[in-house]
Design a protein around this motif. Structure first.
Motif, PDB file in Angstrom:
ATOM      1  N   GLU A  47      -9.958  -3.304  -4.839  1.00 56.66           N
ATOM      2  CA  GLU A  47     -11.048  -4.212  -5.206  1.00 56.66           C
ATOM      3  C   GLU A  47     -12.304  -3.462  -5.618  1.00 56.66           C
ATOM      4  OE1 GLU A  47     -11.546  -6.803  -1.849  1.00 56.66           O
ATOM      5  OE2 GLU A  47      -9.728  -7.946  -2.299  1.00 56.66           O
ATOM      6  N   THR A  48     -12.640  -2.407  -4.894  1.00 53.62           N
ATOM      7  CA  THR A  48     -13.849  -1.640  -5.201  1.00 53.62           C
ATOM      8  C   THR A  48     -13.728  -0.916  -6.534  1.00 53.62           C
ATOM      9  OG1 THR A  48     -14.339  -1.353  -2.850  1.00 53.62           O
ATOM     10  CG2 THR A  48     -15.394   0.177  -4.378  1.00 53.62           C
ATOM     11  N   LEU A  49     -12.608  -0.243  -6.754  1.00 51.68           N
ATOM     12  CA  LEU A  49     -12.428   0.479  -8.017  1.00 51.68           C
ATOM     13  C   LEU A  49     -12.432  -0.466  -9.215  1.00 51.68           C
ATOM     14  CD1 LEU A  49      -9.717   3.109  -7.042  1.00 51.68           C
ATOM     15  CD2 LEU A  49     -12.109   3.550  -7.623  1.00 51.68           C
ATOM     16  N   GLU A  50     -11.753  -1.586  -9.101  1.00 51.09           N
ATOM     17  CA  GLU A  50     -11.701  -2.534 -10.214  1.00 51.09           C
ATOM     18  C   GLU A  50     -13.063  -3.159 -10.481  1.00 51.09           C
ATOM     19  OE1 GLU A  50      -6.971  -3.707 -10.041  1.00 51.09           O
ATOM     20  OE2 GLU A  50      -8.426  -5.149  -9.243  1.00 51.09           O
ATOM     21  N   ALA A  51     -13.813  -3.465  -9.432  1.00 52.96           N
ATOM     22  CA  ALA A  51     -15.139  -4.059  -9.612  1.00 52.96           C
ATOM     23  C   ALA A  51     -16.109  -3.065 -10.254  1.00 52.96           C
ATOM     24  CB  ALA A  51     -15.692  -4.528  -8.269  1.00 52.96           C
ATOM     25  N   ARG A  52     -16.025  -1.807  -9.867  1.00 56.26           N
ATOM     26  CA  ARG A  52     -16.957  -0.797 -10.394  1.00 56.26           C
ATOM     27  C   ARG A  52     -16.605  -0.326 -11.794  1.00 56.26           C
ATOM     28  NH1 ARG A  52     -18.539   3.184  -5.360  1.00 56.26           N
ATOM     29  NH2 ARG A  52     -19.455   1.554  -4.072  1.00 56.26           N
ATOM     30  N   SER A  53     -15.303  -0.324 -12.119  1.00 56.20           N
ATOM     31  CA  SER A  53     -14.892   0.258 -13.394  1.00 56.20           C
ATOM     32  C   SER A  53     -14.476  -0.764 -14.438  1.00 56.20           C
ATOM     33  CB  SER A  53     -13.722   1.215 -13.168  1.00 56.20           C
ATOM     34  OG  SER A  53     -12.557   0.488 -12.807  1.00 56.20           O
ATOM     35  N   GLY A  54     -14.102  -1.965 -14.007  1.00 61.01           N
ATOM     36  CA  GLY A  54     -13.585  -2.959 -14.948  1.00 61.01           C
ATOM     37  C   GLY A  54     -12.178  -2.643 -15.416  1.00 61.01           C
ATOM     38  N   THR A  55     -11.513  -1.704 -14.749  1.00 58.77           N
ATOM     39  CA  THR A  55     -10.161  -1.275 -15.088  1.00 58.77           C
ATOM     40  C   THR A  55      -9.205  -1.721 -13.987  1.00 58.77           C
ATOM     41  OG1 THR A  55     -11.057   0.696 -16.169  1.00 58.77           O
ATOM     42  CG2 THR A  55      -8.740   0.768 -15.574  1.00 58.77           C
ATOM     43  N   ASP A  56      -7.971  -2.054 -14.354  1.00 56.91           N
ATOM     44  CA  ASP A  56      -6.965  -2.420 -13.358  1.00 56.91           C
ATOM     45  C   ASP A  56      -6.388  -1.164 -12.706  1.00 56.91           C
ATOM     46  OD1 ASP A  56      -7.213  -5.138 -13.839  1.00 56.91           O
ATOM     47  OD2 ASP A  56      -5.657  -5.129 -15.379  1.00 56.91           O
ATOM     48  N   PHE A  57      -6.159  -1.241 -11.394  1.00 57.09           N
ATOM     49  CA  PHE A  57      -5.570  -0.138 -10.651  1.00 57.09           C
ATOM     50  C   PHE A  57      -4.344  -0.619  -9.898  1.00 57.09           C
ATOM     51  CE2 PHE A  57      -9.694   1.604 -11.415  1.00 57.09           C
ATOM     52  CZ  PHE A  57      -9.507   2.972 -11.433  1.00 57.09           C
ATOM     53  N   GLU A  58      -3.404   0.301  -9.698  1.00 60.05           N
ATOM     54  CA  GLU A  58      -2.255   0.061  -8.837  1.00 60.05           C
ATOM     55  C   GLU A  58      -2.480   0.843  -7.553  1.00 60.05           C
ATOM     56  OE1 GLU A  58       1.339   1.150 -10.872  1.00 60.05           O
ATOM     57  OE2 GLU A  58       0.920  -0.217 -12.526  1.00 60.05           O
ATOM     58  N   VAL A  59      -2.291   0.185  -6.433  1.00 56.18           N
ATOM     59  CA  VAL A  59      -2.435   0.837  -5.134  1.00 56.18           C
ATOM     60  C   VAL A  59      -1.183   0.500  -4.336  1.00 56.18           C
ATOM     61  CG1 VAL A  59      -3.829   1.024  -3.055  1.00 56.18           C
ATOM     62  CG2 VAL A  59      -4.946   0.595  -5.234  1.00 56.18           C
ATOM     63  N   GLU A  60      -0.479   1.524  -3.866  1.00 54.86           N
ATOM     64  CA  GLU A  60       0.757   1.281  -3.132  1.00 54.86           C
ATOM     65  C   GLU A  60       0.853   2.193  -1.919  1.00 54.86           C
ATOM     66  OE1 GLU A  60       3.870   4.018  -5.641  1.00 54.86           O
ATOM     67  OE2 GLU A  60       3.417   2.022  -6.427  1.00 54.86           O
ATOM     68  N   HIS A  61       1.708   1.814  -0.992  1.00 57.05           N
ATOM     69  CA  HIS A  61       1.962   2.600   0.212  1.00 57.05           C
ATOM     70  C   HIS A  61       3.275   3.333   0.015  1.00 57.05           C
ATOM     71  CE1 HIS A  61       0.194  -1.167   2.374  1.00 57.05           C
ATOM     72  NE2 HIS A  61      -0.708  -0.579   1.641  1.00 57.05           N
ATOM     73  N   ARG A  62       3.331   4.554   0.502  1.00 57.01           N
ATOM     74  CA  ARG A  62       4.600   5.280   0.502  1.00 57.01           C
ATOM     75  C   ARG A  62       4.504   6.454   1.459  1.00 57.01           C
ATOM     76  NH1 ARG A  62       4.780   7.910  -5.422  1.00 57.01           N
ATOM     77  NH2 ARG A  62       4.878   5.703  -5.881  1.00 57.01           N
ATOM     78  N   THR A  63       5.637   6.971   1.827  1.00 57.08           N
ATOM     79  CA  THR A  63       5.673   8.174   2.648  1.00 57.08           C
ATOM     80  C   THR A  63       5.663   9.371   1.711  1.00 57.08           C
ATOM     81  OG1 THR A  63       6.907   7.062   4.385  1.00 57.08           O
ATOM     82  CG2 THR A  63       6.957   9.459   4.391  1.00 57.08           C
ATOM     83  N   ALA A  64       4.668  10.228   1.865  1.00 58.19           N
ATOM     84  CA  ALA A  64       4.572  11.443   1.056  1.00 58.19           C
ATOM     85  C   ALA A  64       5.300  12.554   1.806  1.00 58.19           C
ATOM     86  CB  ALA A  64       3.115  11.815   0.828  1.00 58.19           C
ATOM     87  N   GLU A  65       6.221  13.194   1.134  1.00 61.91           N
ATOM     88  CA  GLU A  65       7.004  14.263   1.747  1.00 61.91           C
ATOM     89  C   GLU A  65       6.536  15.597   1.185  1.00 61.91           C
ATOM     90  OE1 GLU A  65      11.130  13.322   1.209  1.00 61.91           O
ATOM     91  OE2 GLU A  65      10.901  11.367   2.179  1.00 61.91           O
ATOM     92  N   LYS A  66       5.984  16.401   2.059  1.00 62.41           N
ATOM     93  CA  LYS A  66       5.487  17.723   1.695  1.00 62.41           C
ATOM     94  C   LYS A  66       6.262  18.772   2.475  1.00 62.41           C
ATOM     95  CE  LYS A  66       2.185  16.036  -0.833  1.00 62.41           C
ATOM     96  NZ  LYS A  66       2.107  16.232  -2.247  1.00 62.41           N
ATOM     97  N   MET A  67       6.169  20.007   2.053  1.00 62.23           N
ATOM     98  CA  MET A  67       6.905  21.070   2.738  1.00 62.23           C
ATOM     99  C   MET A  67       6.450  21.253   4.184  1.00 62.23           C
ATOM    100  SD  MET A  67       7.610  23.941  -0.147  1.00 62.23           S
ATOM    101  CE  MET A  67       8.636  24.839   0.990  1.00 62.23           C
TER     102      MET A  67
END
Length: 69
Positions: A16-36
């Motif tokens: 909501e904050t990014l879209e309100a400030r930029s006027g651009t649509d964003f995708e925000v998702e949850h996932r497990t990040a696997e790092k070494m």
């Protein structure tokens, strides 16, 4: 507040904050990040028309916010 609720609220607020400030649509998702050196619960943020995004460690954000652990 439990972690799942925090993560959902954080993702919604970021979008909501990014879209309100930029006027651009964003995708925000949850996932497990696997790092070494380990895994973490990530919130991935990217412009809707992009393949490149940034991932935030939701555990770290919550710890710094002082609302969990």
């Amino acid at each position: 507040m439990d972690f799942e609720t925090f993560r959902e609220n954080l993702a919604r607020d970021i979008k909501e904050t990014l879209e309100a400030r930029s006027g651009t649509d964003f995708e925000v998702e949850h996932r497990t990040a696997e790092k070494m050196n380990g895994n973490y619960e990530a919130i991935v943020v990217k412009p809707a028309d992009s393949e490149v995004g940034v991932s935030l460690n939701a555990w770290t954000v919550m710890d710094q916010d002082g609302k969990y652990h």
